[in-house]
Design an enzyme around this catalytic site. Structure first.
Site, PDB file in Angstrom:
ATOM      1  CE  LYS A  62      16.476 -21.518  22.991  1.00 11.96           C
ATOM      2  NZ  LYS A  62      15.969 -21.712  24.341  1.00 11.96           N
TER       3      LYS A  62
ATOM      4  CB  THR B 131      17.821 -23.847  19.708  1.00 12.91           C
ATOM      5  OG1 THR B 131      16.715 -23.782  20.604  1.00 12.91           O
ATOM      6  CG2 THR B 131      18.822 -22.759  20.044  1.00 12.91           C
TER       7      THR B 131
HETATM    8  N1  LIG Z   1      14.539 -29.467  25.867  1.00 14.46           N
HETATM    9  C1  LIG Z   1      14.511 -28.177  26.118  1.00 14.46           C
HETATM   10  O1  LIG Z   1      14.399 -27.752  27.284  1.00 14.46           O
HETATM   11  C2  LIG Z   1      14.597 -27.160  25.017  1.00 14.46           C
HETATM   12  C3  LIG Z   1      14.158 -25.866  25.288  1.00 14.46           C
HETATM   13  C4  LIG Z   1      14.189 -24.897  24.276  1.00 14.46           C
HETATM   14  C5  LIG Z   1      14.673 -25.239  23.024  1.00 14.46           C
HETATM   15  N2  LIG Z   1      15.131 -26.517  22.790  1.00 14.46           N
HETATM   16  C6  LIG Z   1      15.612 -26.817  21.436  1.00 14.46           C
HETATM   17  O2  LIG Z   1      14.549 -27.471  20.766  1.00 14.46           O
HETATM   18  C7  LIG Z   1      15.062 -28.460  19.842  1.00 14.46           C
HETATM   19  C8  LIG Z   1      14.522 -29.835  20.225  1.00 14.46           C
HETATM   20  O3  LIG Z   1      14.951 -30.098  21.559  1.00 14.46           O
HETATM   21  P1  LIG Z   1      14.446 -31.395  22.365  1.00 14.46           P
HETATM   22  O4  LIG Z   1      14.874 -31.184  23.755  1.00 14.46           O
HETATM   23  O5  LIG Z   1      13.017 -31.676  22.048  1.00 14.46           O
HETATM   24  O6  LIG Z   1      15.396 -32.493  21.708  1.00 14.46           O
HETATM   25  P2  LIG Z   1      15.220 -34.082  21.590  1.00 14.46           P
HETATM   26  O7  LIG Z   1      14.301 -34.587  22.639  1.00 14.46           O
HETATM   27  O8  LIG Z   1      16.592 -34.625  21.517  1.00 14.46           O
HETATM   28  O9  LIG Z   1      14.479 -34.253  20.171  1.00 14.46           O
HETATM   29  C9  LIG Z   1      15.167 -33.991  18.981  1.00 14.46           C
HETATM   30  C10 LIG Z   1      14.255 -34.204  17.773  1.00 14.46           C
HETATM   31  O10 LIG Z   1      15.080 -34.169  16.593  1.00 14.46           O
HETATM   32  C11 LIG Z   1      14.969 -35.433  15.904  1.00 14.46           C
HETATM   33  N3  LIG Z   1      16.266 -35.830  15.338  1.00 14.46           N
HETATM   34  C12 LIG Z   1      17.472 -35.834  15.977  1.00 14.46           C
HETATM   35  N4  LIG Z   1      18.449 -36.264  15.135  1.00 14.46           N
HETATM   36  C13 LIG Z   1      17.826 -36.541  13.942  1.00 14.46           C
HETATM   37  C14 LIG Z   1      18.285 -37.012  12.690  1.00 14.46           C
HETATM   38  N5  LIG Z   1      19.592 -37.283  12.464  1.00 14.46           N
HETATM   39  N6  LIG Z   1      17.357 -37.176  11.700  1.00 14.46           N
HETATM   40  C15 LIG Z   1      16.055 -36.884  11.911  1.00 14.46           C
HETATM   41  N7  LIG Z   1      15.550 -36.443  13.078  1.00 14.46           N
HETATM   42  C16 LIG Z   1      16.429 -36.270  14.087  1.00 14.46           C
HETATM   43  C17 LIG Z   1      14.542 -36.408  16.964  1.00 14.46           C
HETATM   44  O11 LIG Z   1      13.957 -37.555  16.364  1.00 14.46           O
HETATM   45  P3  LIG Z   1      13.828 -38.935  17.202  1.00 14.46           P
HETATM   46  O12 LIG Z   1      12.581 -38.795  18.021  1.00 14.46           O
HETATM   47  O13 LIG Z   1      13.753 -39.976  16.166  1.00 14.46           O
HETATM   48  O14 LIG Z   1      15.078 -39.038  18.058  1.00 14.46           O
HETATM   49  C18 LIG Z   1      13.545 -35.551  17.741  1.00 14.46           C
HETATM   50  O15 LIG Z   1      12.337 -35.441  17.041  1.00 14.46           O
HETATM   51  C19 LIG Z   1      16.603 -28.342  19.943  1.00 14.46           C
HETATM   52  O16 LIG Z   1      17.040 -27.465  18.953  1.00 14.46           O
HETATM   53  C20 LIG Z   1      16.811 -27.745  21.330  1.00 14.46           C
HETATM   54  O17 LIG Z   1      18.036 -27.042  21.408  1.00 14.46           O
HETATM   55  C21 LIG Z   1      15.080 -27.478  23.755  1.00 14.46           C
END
Ligand SMILES: NC(=O)c1ccc[n+]([C@@H]2O[C@H](COP(=O)([O-])OP(=O)(O)OC[C@H]3O[C@@H](n4cnc5c(N)ncnc54)[C@H](OP(=O)(O)O)[C@@H]3O)[C@@H](O)[C@H]2O)c1
Length: 287
Positions: free
Chosen positions: A169, A94
């Site tokens: 989004k 997102t």
């Molecule tokens: N969760 C939901 O319900 C949802 C729904 C729709 C959309 N989204 C969107 O989808 C995306 C991912 O969400 P999520 O919930 O899966 O988030 P998350 O669990 O926090 O995962 C974030 C991902 O980004 C990586 N990352 C974070 N900081 C980093 C850095 N400095 N360098 C390299 N990699 C990094 C993390 O790696 P590590 O594994 O090493 O931490 C992980 O692979 C976001 O943009 C969120 O807004 C989320």
């Protein structure tokens, strides 16, 4: 088709697992490498983003913020310079529309095709391949990867040119954020008046004034267990990005600004990594 996947967080790990379930062997990069092992032998671990995409016909990224997407694409050992000409990068993170447009430009300079395809749906829909993709880019490119996206989701909505998927989004998450706050406040007032919480959930959810999505959060609100499905910090980030987009477009969104700051305050109270529904806990808290 060679597929690469970058970003195994709450969402990406489940999306990648569904790609594998459909018989794909994928190349994967994630900052925390141990998460790749959990996907089994059909996920081939790579040490850098660049190494993950050498062979890719299609790359899917699911990363936290625009800054992280940019660093992973264009930073040291970034993937964009390593992709084959004509390959397709699908960014499901997102991010804001103007950022997606800038990534589309960077991709084009390298003869890489780009689709912004963020998703509606959280941890459970990701697990059950029930996500909704909003896809922005060349229509033919979107049609080409629709069968692939449908292994992770139930619907692909073509939104228009690059940036339009990200734009859709922004709208979805504004509504989500405001609905969660409105429902939390109604329940808090109801409890203060003296109504039973279960009665409130059942009655409010049966009325058309309540956003249907709130039903998925009542169990968390009931047990006060806010283990993350959609981390609160990412909701605050999305509202910040929507606000930035409003500025760029000249739109005025006072309600969005209020919601954004409520999530910012909850984040400052140590709720960043809890589910976004913890905003109920934040609003309910007595000093
Ligand atoms: N969760 C939901 O319900 C949802 C729904 C729709 C959309 N989204 C969107 O989808 C995306 C991912 O969400 P999520 O919930 O899966 O988030 P998350 O669990 O926090 O995962 C974030 C991902 O980004 C990586 N990352 C974070 N900081 C980093 C850095 N400095 N360098 C390299 N990699 C990094 C993390 O790696 P590590 O594994 O090493 O931490 C992980 O692979 C976001 O943009 C969120 O807004 C989320």
């Amino acid at each position: 088709m060679n597929i690469s996947f970058i970003g195994l967080g709450i969402m990406g790990s489940r999306m990648a697992a569904n790609l594998i379930k459909h018989g794909n062997k994928i190349s994967v990069y994630n900052r925390t490498k141990s998460k790749i092992d959990e996907l089994g032998e059909n996920a081939v671990a790579k040490d850098t983003p660049a190494e993950a995409v050498n062979e890719a016909d299609v790359l899917i990224t699911m990363l936290s913020t625009p800054a992280v997407v940019k660093k992973t694409a264009l930073g040291e050992s970034g993937f964009l310079n390593a992709m084959k000409k004509g390959a397709l990068w699908i960014d499901s993170s997102t991010v804001n529309p103007s950022f997606s447009k800038s990534m589309a430009e960077e991709a084009k300079k390298r003869n890489v095709r780009f689709i912004d395809a963020p998703v509606a749906g959280s941890k459970i829909p990701a697990e059950n391949a029930q996500l909704v993709f909003f896809a922005g880019g060349d229509k033919k490119d979107v049609e080409e990867v629709t069968p692939l996206l449908k292994t992770m989701g139930k619907m692909v909505i073509y939104s228009g040119e690059n940036g339009s998927g990200a734009g859709m989004k922004m709208l979805v998450n504004m509504l989500l954020a405001n609905s969660m706050i409105a429902f939390s406040e109604a329940v808090i007032l109801g409890e203060s008046i003296g109504f039973d919480k279960q009665f409130l959930f059942k009655t409010l959810m049966a009325l058309p004034v309540t956003a249907p999505f709130c039903a998925s959060k009542t169990a968390k609100m009931d047990k006060e267990d806010f283990s993350p499905e959609f981390p609160l910090q990412w909701m605050q980030k999305d509202l910040e990005l929507a606000s930035e987009t409003a500025y760029e477009c000249g739109a005025a969104l006072p309600q969005l600004s209020t919601a954004k700051e409520i999530y910012a305050l909850a984040k400052r109270q140590g709720m960043a990594e809890l589910d976004m529904s913890a905003v109920y806990k934040f609003l309910k808290k007595k000093e």
